[in-house]
Design a protein around this motif. Structure first.
Motif, PDB file in Angstrom:
ATOM      1  N   LEU A 322       0.830  -1.194   0.000  1.00 10.91           N
ATOM      2  CA  LEU A 322       0.000   0.000   0.000  1.00 10.91           C
ATOM      3  C   LEU A 322       0.866   1.247   0.000  1.00 10.91           C
ATOM      4  O   LEU A 322       1.836   1.349   0.757  1.00 10.91           O
ATOM      5  CB  LEU A 322      -0.935  -0.006   1.204  1.00 10.91           C
ATOM      6  CG  LEU A 322      -1.927  -1.182   1.251  1.00 10.91           C
ATOM      7  CD1 LEU A 322      -2.827  -1.056   2.471  1.00 10.91           C
ATOM      8  CD2 LEU A 322      -2.769  -1.234  -0.024  1.00 10.91           C
ATOM      9  N   ILE A 323       0.525   2.185  -0.853  1.00  9.77           N
ATOM     10  CA  ILE A 323       1.225   3.455  -0.977  1.00  9.77           C
ATOM     11  C   ILE A 323       0.447   4.515  -0.199  1.00  9.77           C
ATOM     12  O   ILE A 323      -0.785   4.489  -0.157  1.00  9.77           O
ATOM     13  CB  ILE A 323       1.345   3.868  -2.455  1.00  9.77           C
ATOM     14  CG1 ILE A 323       2.013   2.749  -3.266  1.00  9.77           C
ATOM     15  CG2 ILE A 323       2.111   5.175  -2.612  1.00  9.77           C
ATOM     16  CD1 ILE A 323       3.407   2.383  -2.819  1.00  9.77           C
ATOM     17  N   SER A 324       1.142   5.465   0.410  1.00 11.50           N
ATOM     18  CA  SER A 324       0.495   6.519   1.194  1.00 11.50           C
ATOM     19  C   SER A 324       0.643   7.867   0.496  1.00 11.50           C
ATOM     20  O   SER A 324       1.692   8.523   0.615  1.00 11.50           O
ATOM     21  CB  SER A 324       1.105   6.597   2.598  1.00 11.50           C
ATOM     22  OG  SER A 324       0.911   5.384   3.300  1.00 11.50           O
ATOM     23  N   PRO A 325      -0.374   8.304  -0.258  1.00  7.28           N
ATOM     24  CA  PRO A 325      -0.325   9.622  -0.896  1.00  7.28           C
ATOM     25  C   PRO A 325      -0.175  10.730   0.144  1.00  7.28           C
ATOM     26  O   PRO A 325      -0.570  10.570   1.307  1.00  7.28           O
ATOM     27  CB  PRO A 325      -1.674   9.717  -1.610  1.00  7.28           C
ATOM     28  CG  PRO A 325      -2.085   8.298  -1.826  1.00  7.28           C
ATOM     29  CD  PRO A 325      -1.606   7.575  -0.603  1.00  7.28           C
ATOM     30  N   LYS A 326       0.386  11.856  -0.287  1.00 10.03           N
ATOM     31  CA  LYS A 326       0.661  12.950   0.642  1.00 10.03           C
ATOM     32  C   LYS A 326      -0.050  14.234   0.209  1.00 10.03           C
ATOM     33  O   LYS A 326      -0.104  14.557  -0.978  1.00 10.03           O
ATOM     34  CB  LYS A 326       2.165  13.197   0.716  1.00 10.03           C
ATOM     35  CG  LYS A 326       2.952  12.016   1.268  1.00 10.03           C
ATOM     36  CD  LYS A 326       4.446  12.305   1.301  1.00 10.03           C
ATOM     37  CE  LYS A 326       5.225  11.106   1.857  1.00 10.03           C
ATOM     38  NZ  LYS A 326       6.696  11.371   1.860  1.00 10.03           N
ATOM     39  N   LEU A 327      -0.572  14.947   1.183  1.00  6.18           N
ATOM     40  CA  LEU A 327      -1.202  16.244   0.948  1.00  6.18           C
ATOM     41  C   LEU A 327      -0.103  17.303   0.825  1.00  6.18           C
ATOM     42  O   LEU A 327       0.757  17.437   1.695  1.00  6.18           O
ATOM     43  CB  LEU A 327      -2.146  16.585   2.101  1.00  6.18           C
ATOM     44  CG  LEU A 327      -2.805  17.976   2.059  1.00  6.18           C
ATOM     45  CD1 LEU A 327      -3.733  18.091   0.857  1.00  6.18           C
ATOM     46  CD2 LEU A 327      -3.569  18.233   3.357  1.00  6.18           C
ATOM     47  N   LYS A 328      -0.144  18.076  -0.275  1.00  5.18           N
ATOM     48  CA  LYS A 328       0.823  19.150  -0.483  1.00  5.18           C
ATOM     49  C   LYS A 328       0.066  20.482  -0.504  1.00  5.18           C
ATOM     50  O   LYS A 328      -0.645  20.802  -1.462  1.00  5.18           O
ATOM     51  CB  LYS A 328       1.578  18.958  -1.805  1.00  5.18           C
ATOM     52  CG  LYS A 328       2.444  17.699  -1.839  1.00  5.18           C
ATOM     53  CD  LYS A 328       3.218  17.588  -3.140  1.00  5.18           C
ATOM     54  CE  LYS A 328       4.269  18.667  -3.257  1.00  5.18           C
ATOM     55  NZ  LYS A 328       5.121  18.484  -4.469  1.00  5.18           N
ATOM     56  N   LEU A 329       0.190  21.223   0.581  1.00  8.45           N
ATOM     57  CA  LEU A 329      -0.533  22.484   0.703  1.00  8.45           C
ATOM     58  C   LEU A 329       0.152  23.583  -0.088  1.00  8.45           C
ATOM     59  O   LEU A 329       1.377  23.646  -0.163  1.00  8.45           O
ATOM     60  CB  LEU A 329      -0.623  22.888   2.175  1.00  8.45           C
ATOM     61  CG  LEU A 329      -1.343  21.899   3.102  1.00  8.45           C
ATOM     62  CD1 LEU A 329      -1.342  22.394   4.545  1.00  8.45           C
ATOM     63  CD2 LEU A 329      -2.765  21.651   2.616  1.00  8.45           C
ATOM     64  N   ALA A 330      -0.662  24.460  -0.678  1.00  4.62           N
ATOM     65  CA  ALA A 330      -0.130  25.557  -1.465  1.00  4.62           C
ATOM     66  C   ALA A 330      -1.072  26.766  -1.364  1.00  4.62           C
ATOM     67  O   ALA A 330      -2.052  26.753  -0.605  1.00  4.62           O
ATOM     68  CB  ALA A 330       0.051  25.132  -2.929  1.00  4.62           C
ATOM     69  N   GLN A 331      -0.786  27.798  -2.134  1.00  3.10           N
ATOM     70  CA  GLN A 331      -1.477  29.083  -1.996  1.00  3.10           C
ATOM     71  C   GLN A 331      -2.969  29.031  -2.336  1.00  3.10           C
ATOM     72  O   GLN A 331      -3.744  29.840  -1.856  1.00  3.10           O
ATOM     73  CB  GLN A 331      -0.798  30.115  -2.891  1.00  3.10           C
ATOM     74  CG  GLN A 331       0.654  30.381  -2.514  1.00  3.10           C
ATOM     75  CD  GLN A 331       1.398  31.156  -3.598  1.00  3.10           C
ATOM     76  OE1 GLN A 331       0.924  31.250  -4.744  1.00  3.10           O
ATOM     77  NE2 GLN A 331       2.553  31.706  -3.249  1.00  3.10           N
ATOM     78  N   SER A 332      -3.392  28.082  -3.154  1.00  4.16           N
ATOM     79  CA  SER A 332      -4.763  28.080  -3.641  1.00  4.16           C
ATOM     80  C   SER A 332      -5.807  27.745  -2.587  1.00  4.16           C
ATOM     81  O   SER A 332      -7.005  27.913  -2.805  1.00  4.16           O
ATOM     82  CB  SER A 332      -4.912  27.101  -4.805  1.00  4.16           C
ATOM     83  OG  SER A 332      -4.737  25.764  -4.367  1.00  4.16           O
ATOM     84  N   THR A 333      -5.359  27.255  -1.410  1.00  2.26           N
ATOM     85  CA  THR A 333      -6.320  26.940  -0.342  1.00  2.26           C
ATOM     86  C   THR A 333      -5.935  27.582   0.985  1.00  2.26           C
ATOM     87  O   THR A 333      -6.630  27.371   1.990  1.00  2.26           O
ATOM     88  CB  THR A 333      -6.445  25.415  -0.118  1.00  2.26           C
ATOM     89  OG1 THR A 333      -5.182  24.907   0.343  1.00  2.26           O
ATOM     90  CG2 THR A 333      -6.845  24.713  -1.395  1.00  2.26           C
ATOM     91  N   LEU A 334      -4.853  28.329   1.039  1.00  2.00           N
ATOM     92  CA  LEU A 334      -4.380  28.898   2.305  1.00  2.00           C
ATOM     93  C   LEU A 334      -4.695  30.387   2.416  1.00  2.00           C
ATOM     94  O   LEU A 334      -4.847  31.070   1.424  1.00  2.00           O
ATOM     95  CB  LEU A 334      -2.876  28.676   2.447  1.00  2.00           C
ATOM     96  CG  LEU A 334      -2.418  27.200   2.517  1.00  2.00           C
ATOM     97  CD1 LEU A 334      -0.913  27.121   2.572  1.00  2.00           C
ATOM     98  CD2 LEU A 334      -3.032  26.512   3.736  1.00  2.00           C
TER      99      LEU A 334
END
Length: 334
Positions: A322-334
């Motif tokens: 099983l692979i664990s995808p990662k959340l990458k936060l950026a300007q479009s939601t902050l």
């Protein structure tokens, strides 16, 4: 037409037997280094290429791994194939690649053609197949690995993740930012089953937060996603003008949505937040940068190749990685 040089031609020019030439190309220890070098130099001068198909037929080996992907111009699938190829080639295997164009009937045809060539293993993208394709894969007699998915009824082995569950990362983040009127864009194409799973996962996550999950706008088939993302965003803004956040089925759809907002003078993320999926390069360079999910495509390729090599050594190993995808936060939601 000039005929291609043969092994007999190489043997004659090098002054050795045909058997010695054959052994030299198969790294047989009975052929000395000097003789092998002379034979290969002669072969290069003649333009001779050793045909491994006959030797592999005698040894009941093909030395290739069959792989299907839905898109040739998708950077994520390309990254998976590159990682697969690099790892397998180091072990002496080559990849035979088939392009399905998100068409399960085309996948079925490719699987049938692959099996006629007796691959050492088959790696397919996704866990949704025709009944005939499933039957062929179950009876293939070689390791079968489904990637980029986490099917409920796997055929053999799995290297992937749940596209539905991954939506929790995006929805939880947006809700924590105070967004409540969240829409989902895409996931309406029957050919894109992973997109459908993301859409379903979005709805489940919204209901878990006690929020309405009916703000759904289709973006169509995966081809030309930027233009379709812009069109879908226009439809969303007209149909659900109160929306304060959008989760897009992919970064490319998200970029189209972002562009439509800029054309309309809608500020992102102040008026509406936008998130995508895929961690494509475009997510890092667009303005504003795009919050996204990194599905770890290189890790999927490497893990799939490593699993193939394990299974070829010991058929008793039954494994799901099983692979664990990662959340990458950026300007479009902050």
């Amino acid at each position: 037409m000039k005929r291609s040089p043969t092994m007999k031609d190489v043997a004659r020019e090098a002054g050795v037997s045909v058997m010695t030439v054959s052994r030299a190309f198969k790294e047989d220890a009975s052929v000395g280094a000097a003789t092998r070098e002379k034979i290969r130099a002669t072969a290069d001068a003649l333009g001779y290429v050793f045909d491994v198909s006959a030797a592999n037929l005698r040894n009941q080996r093909s030395d290739f791994i069959a792989v299907t992907i839905p898109s040739l111009n998708n950077a994520n699938f390309a990254a998976t194939v590159v990682a697969l190829t690099n790892t397998l080639s180091q072990a002496g295997y080559q990849v035979l690649l088939g392009h399905t164009n998100y068409d399960v009937m085309r996948e079925e045809q490719l699987i049938s053609q692959f099996l006629r060539r007796r691959p050492e293993a088959i790696i397919v993208t996704g866990g949704h197949h025709t009944d005939r394709a499933r039957q062929m894969l179950k009876n293939a007699g070689v390791p079968v690995i489904e990637t980029w998915d986490c099917p409920k009824d796997p055929i053999g082995h799995v290297v992937g993740f749940s596209n539905a569950d991954t939506m929790n990362l995006l929805v939880d983040h947006l809700v924590a930012q105070g967004r409540k009127r969240i829409a989902f864009m895409g996931g309406d194409s029957e050919s894109d089953t992973r997109g459908q799973d993301r859409r379903r996962g979005f709805q489940d996550a919204m209901r878990r937060h006690g929020l309405k999950s009916d703000r759904l706008v289709g973006s169509g088939a995966p081809q030309k996603p930027m233009q379709k993302g812009a069109n879908a965003m226009a439809k969303l803004l007209d149909q659900f003008p109160e929306t304060d956040a959008v989760v897009c089925v992919s970064d490319l759809v998200g970029f189209g949505a972002l562009s439509e907002c800029q054309r309309r003078g809608i500020s992102v993320p102040q008026q509406i937040a936008i998130a995508g999926f895929g961690a494509y390069d475009i997510a890092e360079v667009c303005v504003p940068t795009l919050t996204t999910i990194d599905p770890m495509p290189t890790e999927i390729g490497e893990a799939s190749a490593e699993l193939v090599l394990e299974l070829l050594k010991s058929s008793e190993a039954v494994t799901s990685k099983l692979i664990s995808p990662k959340l990458k936060l950026a300007q479009s939601t902050l």
